[in-house]
Design a protein around this motif. Structure first.
Motif, PDB file in Angstrom:
ATOM      1  N   GLY A 122       5.863  39.081  31.307  1.00  0.00           N
ATOM      2  CA  GLY A 122       5.115  39.616  32.443  1.00  0.00           C
ATOM      3  C   GLY A 122       3.728  40.085  32.022  1.00  0.00           C
ATOM      4  O   GLY A 122       2.730  39.829  32.706  1.00  0.00           O
ATOM      5  N   PHE A 123       3.659  40.748  30.899  1.00  0.00           N
ATOM      6  CA  PHE A 123       2.390  41.267  30.357  1.00  0.00           C
ATOM      7  C   PHE A 123       1.423  40.117  30.098  1.00  0.00           C
ATOM      8  O   PHE A 123       0.279  40.123  30.536  1.00  0.00           O
ATOM      9  N   ARG A 124       1.922  39.103  29.428  1.00  0.00           N
ATOM     10  CA  ARG A 124       1.077  37.964  29.048  1.00  0.00           C
ATOM     11  C   ARG A 124       0.642  37.161  30.276  1.00  0.00           C
ATOM     12  O   ARG A 124      -0.523  36.838  30.441  1.00  0.00           O
ATOM     13  N   GLU A 125       1.616  36.881  31.139  1.00  0.00           N
ATOM     14  CA  GLU A 125       1.339  36.050  32.317  1.00  0.00           C
ATOM     15  C   GLU A 125       0.250  36.664  33.193  1.00  0.00           C
ATOM     16  O   GLU A 125      -0.694  35.990  33.589  1.00  0.00           O
ATOM     17  N   PHE A 126       0.413  37.945  33.490  1.00  0.00           N
ATOM     18  CA  PHE A 126      -0.517  38.564  34.446  1.00  0.00           C
ATOM     19  C   PHE A 126      -1.818  39.002  33.765  1.00  0.00           C
ATOM     20  O   PHE A 126      -2.911  38.628  34.195  1.00  0.00           O
ATOM     21  N   ILE A 127      -1.692  39.744  32.685  1.00  0.00           N
ATOM     22  CA  ILE A 127      -2.899  40.369  32.113  1.00  0.00           C
ATOM     23  C   ILE A 127      -3.699  39.368  31.279  1.00  0.00           C
ATOM     24  O   ILE A 127      -4.923  39.324  31.367  1.00  0.00           O
ATOM     25  N   PHE A 128      -3.019  38.552  30.503  1.00  0.00           N
ATOM     26  CA  PHE A 128      -3.759  37.648  29.604  1.00  0.00           C
ATOM     27  C   PHE A 128      -4.006  36.256  30.176  1.00  0.00           C
ATOM     28  O   PHE A 128      -4.915  35.567  29.736  1.00  0.00           O
ATOM     29  N   LEU A 129      -3.173  35.843  31.144  1.00  0.00           N
ATOM     30  CA  LEU A 129      -3.387  34.513  31.704  1.00  0.00           C
ATOM     31  C   LEU A 129      -3.857  34.551  33.149  1.00  0.00           C
ATOM     32  O   LEU A 129      -4.323  33.544  33.678  1.00  0.00           O
ATOM     33  N   GLY A 130      -3.719  35.713  33.796  1.00  0.00           N
ATOM     34  CA  GLY A 130      -4.177  35.824  35.189  1.00  0.00           C
ATOM     35  C   GLY A 130      -3.275  35.111  36.170  1.00  0.00           C
ATOM     36  O   GLY A 130      -3.684  34.765  37.271  1.00  0.00           O
ATOM     37  N   HIS A 131      -2.012  34.915  35.780  1.00  0.00           N
ATOM     38  CA  HIS A 131      -1.043  34.287  36.685  1.00  0.00           C
ATOM     39  C   HIS A 131      -0.414  35.359  37.597  1.00  0.00           C
ATOM     40  O   HIS A 131      -0.923  36.468  37.673  1.00  0.00           O
ATOM     41  N   ALA A 132       0.730  35.018  38.181  1.00  0.00           N
ATOM     42  CA  ALA A 132       1.349  35.909  39.175  1.00  0.00           C
ATOM     43  C   ALA A 132       1.671  37.299  38.606  1.00  0.00           C
ATOM     44  O   ALA A 132       1.966  37.447  37.417  1.00  0.00           O
ATOM     45  N   MET A 133       1.653  38.273  39.516  1.00  0.00           N
ATOM     46  CA  MET A 133       1.950  39.658  39.138  1.00  0.00           C
ATOM     47  C   MET A 133       3.458  39.930  39.044  1.00  0.00           C
ATOM     48  O   MET A 133       3.901  40.827  38.318  1.00  0.00           O
ATOM     49  N   ALA A 134       4.248  39.144  39.822  1.00  0.00           N
ATOM     50  CA  ALA A 134       5.675  39.458  39.967  1.00  0.00           C
ATOM     51  C   ALA A 134       6.427  39.589  38.626  1.00  0.00           C
ATOM     52  O   ALA A 134       7.210  40.539  38.456  1.00  0.00           O
ATOM     53  N   PRO A 135       6.222  38.681  37.647  1.00  0.00           N
ATOM     54  CA  PRO A 135       6.967  38.836  36.396  1.00  0.00           C
ATOM     55  C   PRO A 135       6.662  40.154  35.668  1.00  0.00           C
ATOM     56  O   PRO A 135       7.534  40.714  35.001  1.00  0.00           O
ATOM     57  N   LEU A 136       5.432  40.639  35.829  1.00  0.00           N
ATOM     58  CA  LEU A 136       5.071  41.926  35.204  1.00  0.00           C
ATOM     59  C   LEU A 136       5.872  43.057  35.845  1.00  0.00           C
ATOM     60  O   LEU A 136       6.502  43.870  35.159  1.00  0.00           O
ATOM     61  N   ILE A 137       5.875  43.077  37.174  1.00  0.00           N
ATOM     62  CA  ILE A 137       6.581  44.146  37.895  1.00  0.00           C
ATOM     63  C   ILE A 137       8.093  44.033  37.641  1.00  0.00           C
ATOM     64  O   ILE A 137       8.766  45.032  37.355  1.00  0.00           O
ATOM     65  N   ASP A 138       8.609  42.818  37.693  1.00  0.00           N
ATOM     66  CA  ASP A 138      10.051  42.620  37.466  1.00  0.00           C
ATOM     67  C   ASP A 138      10.443  43.019  36.040  1.00  0.00           C
ATOM     68  O   ASP A 138      11.496  43.611  35.810  1.00  0.00           O
ATOM     69  N   GLY A 139       9.605  42.653  35.083  1.00  0.00           N
ATOM     70  CA  GLY A 139       9.892  42.989  33.681  1.00  0.00           C
ATOM     71  C   GLY A 139       9.956  44.489  33.486  1.00  0.00           C
ATOM     72  O   GLY A 139      10.875  45.018  32.850  1.00  0.00           O
ATOM     73  N   TYR A 140       8.983  45.201  34.067  1.00  0.00           N
ATOM     74  CA  TYR A 140       8.998  46.663  33.907  1.00  0.00           C
ATOM     75  C   TYR A 140      10.129  47.303  34.700  1.00  0.00           C
ATOM     76  O   TYR A 140      10.670  48.331  34.289  1.00  0.00           O
ATOM     77  N   ALA A 141      10.523  46.694  35.812  1.00  0.00           N
ATOM     78  CA  ALA A 141      11.674  47.222  36.556  1.00  0.00           C
ATOM     79  C   ALA A 141      12.940  47.091  35.697  1.00  0.00           C
ATOM     80  O   ALA A 141      13.771  48.005  35.636  1.00  0.00           O
ATOM     81  N   ALA A 142      13.061  45.931  35.012  1.00  0.00           N
ATOM     82  CA  ALA A 142      14.244  45.712  34.160  1.00  0.00           C
ATOM     83  C   ALA A 142      14.266  46.710  32.996  1.00  0.00           C
ATOM     84  O   ALA A 142      15.322  47.250  32.646  1.00  0.00           O
ATOM     85  N   LEU A 143      13.096  46.964  32.423  1.00  0.00           N
ATOM     86  CA  LEU A 143      13.056  47.895  31.292  1.00  0.00           C
ATOM     87  C   LEU A 143      13.282  49.334  31.755  1.00  0.00           C
ATOM     88  O   LEU A 143      13.974  50.102  31.084  1.00  0.00           O
ATOM     89  N   GLN A 144      12.721  49.676  32.915  1.00  0.00           N
ATOM     90  CA  GLN A 144      12.959  51.024  33.451  1.00  0.00           C
ATOM     91  C   GLN A 144      14.458  51.247  33.667  1.00  0.00           C
ATOM     92  O   GLN A 144      14.987  52.315  33.370  1.00  0.00           O
ATOM     93  N   ALA A 145      15.137  50.210  34.160  1.00  0.00           N
ATOM     94  CA  ALA A 145      16.571  50.328  34.441  1.00  0.00           C
ATOM     95  C   ALA A 145      17.388  50.553  33.163  1.00  0.00           C
ATOM     96  O   ALA A 145      18.513  51.059  33.218  1.00  0.00           O
ATOM     97  N   LEU A 146      16.826  50.168  32.021  1.00  0.00           N
ATOM     98  CA  LEU A 146      17.539  50.370  30.751  1.00  0.00           C
ATOM     99  C   LEU A 146      17.319  51.774  30.177  1.00  0.00           C
ATOM    100  O   LEU A 146      18.016  52.187  29.246  1.00  0.00           O
ATOM    101  N   LEU A 147      16.322  52.497  30.709  1.00  0.00           N
ATOM    102  CA  LEU A 147      16.066  53.846  30.191  1.00  0.00           C
ATOM    103  C   LEU A 147      17.145  54.803  30.683  1.00  0.00           C
ATOM    104  O   LEU A 147      17.606  54.670  31.819  1.00  0.00           O
ATOM    105  N   PRO A 148      17.529  55.766  29.869  1.00  0.00           N
ATOM    106  CA  PRO A 148      18.522  56.738  30.346  1.00  0.00           C
ATOM    107  C   PRO A 148      17.957  57.511  31.544  1.00  0.00           C
ATOM    108  O   PRO A 148      16.854  58.060  31.441  1.00  0.00           O
ATOM    109  N   PRO A 149      18.656  57.543  32.682  1.00  0.00           N
ATOM    110  CA  PRO A 149      18.084  58.136  33.900  1.00  0.00           C
ATOM    111  C   PRO A 149      17.715  59.607  33.749  1.00  0.00           C
ATOM    112  O   PRO A 149      16.745  60.070  34.331  1.00  0.00           O
ATOM    113  N   ALA A 150      18.465  60.327  32.930  1.00  0.00           N
ATOM    114  CA  ALA A 150      18.242  61.778  32.858  1.00  0.00           C
ATOM    115  C   ALA A 150      17.023  62.147  32.018  1.00  0.00           C
ATOM    116  O   ALA A 150      16.612  63.307  31.995  1.00  0.00           O
TER     117      ALA A 150
END
Ligand SMILES: N[C@@H](CCC(=O)N[C@@H](CS)C(=O)NCC(=O)O)C(=O)O
Length: 240
Positions: A122-150
């Protein structure tokens, strides 16, 4: 000094992969020699004598203490940030880079794998290649979901492990670059992504980044003003 063998660290502040290793070296309180390598104009000796792939980070370990631009044939050469992080975790078992518990170790490695796949794509696609934003947002959503909620870092504790060291350099650059709309995307798209990543949907990720930025070993490796100045002059992002 906790290591008896010399360590030379090839790096550049531009490089999130190198910052991973830098944080680990700082947390381990290692005795090491940093060498800034200009990846846009690499000296020939680097691929010939240190990393045939020509990439940073790399380290030399052991052998005689020599100038970084004349590496010794006697030192071990290591590349790939995840490999070096694991090596440092083995070399400095008391530094907390990896926990002792096998399940927690596996969770750290899994987290790192998600960073290197979904997060990086997501980082590479959007920021370095200027492609779609969705993979960046989805990637960070997936990583956020792995963080301990508390709260806490990736494995739930209040100390950084290799999971955080792998993730935070990409996350910090993402928020910094998007906040000033810097990237290969069309003007204005970065601010849109920033608005999403600073919205309540990503509150846990924002808290995580804030916690990382308060960590002393992170602080030893990151200067926001220097980063901004460097990115603003980076020809990669210049818009016509
Ligand atoms: N998979 C490698 C990636 C390293 C990498 O791509 N480094 C970049 C800087 S962030 C680099 O050296 N680029 C210069 C080049 O490819 O010539 C790792 O984890 O270390």
């Amino acid at each position: 000094m906790v290591n008896t063998e010399q360590i030379t660290f090839y790096t550049h502040i531009y490089s999130p992969y190198s910052q991973r290793v830098h944080i680990a070296l700082e947390q381990a309180k290692a005795d090491y020699t940093p060498y800034t390598l200009n990846v846009l104009d690499k000296p020939d000796w680097y691929a010939a004598k240190v990393n045939p792939a020509g990439k940073i980070p790399a380290i030399t370990y052991g052998g005689p203490k020599v100038s970084p631009d004349t590496p010794s044939d006697e030192s071990v050469k290591l590349a790939e940030s995840a490999v070096i992080l694991e090596f440092l975790a083995d070399l400095f078992p008391d530094a907390g880079l990896l926990p002792a518990d096998p399940v927690a170790r596996a969770r750290a490695r899994f987290f790192l794998t998600v960073v290197d796949t979904k997060g990086f794509e997501g980082f590479r696609e959007f920021i370095f290649l200027g492609h779609a934003m969705a993979p960046l947002i989805d990637g960070y959503a997936a990583l956020q979901a792995l963080l301990p909620p508390a709260g806490g870092f990736a494995l739930g504790g209040d100390a950084l492990t290799i999971a955080d060291m792998a993730f935070a350099p990409f996350l910090a650059r993402t928020y910094l670059l998007l906040s000033v709309d810097l990237g290969k995307f069309p003007a204005g798209e970065g601010k849109k992504a920033y608005a999403i990543l600073t919205s309540p949907r990503f509150a846990r990720l924002q808290q995580y980044l804030q916690d990382v930025k308060a960590n002393p070993y992170w602080k030893a490796t990151w200067d926001e003003d220097t980063q901004l100045a460097m990115w603003f002059t980076n020809p990669v992002f210049r818009r016509k």
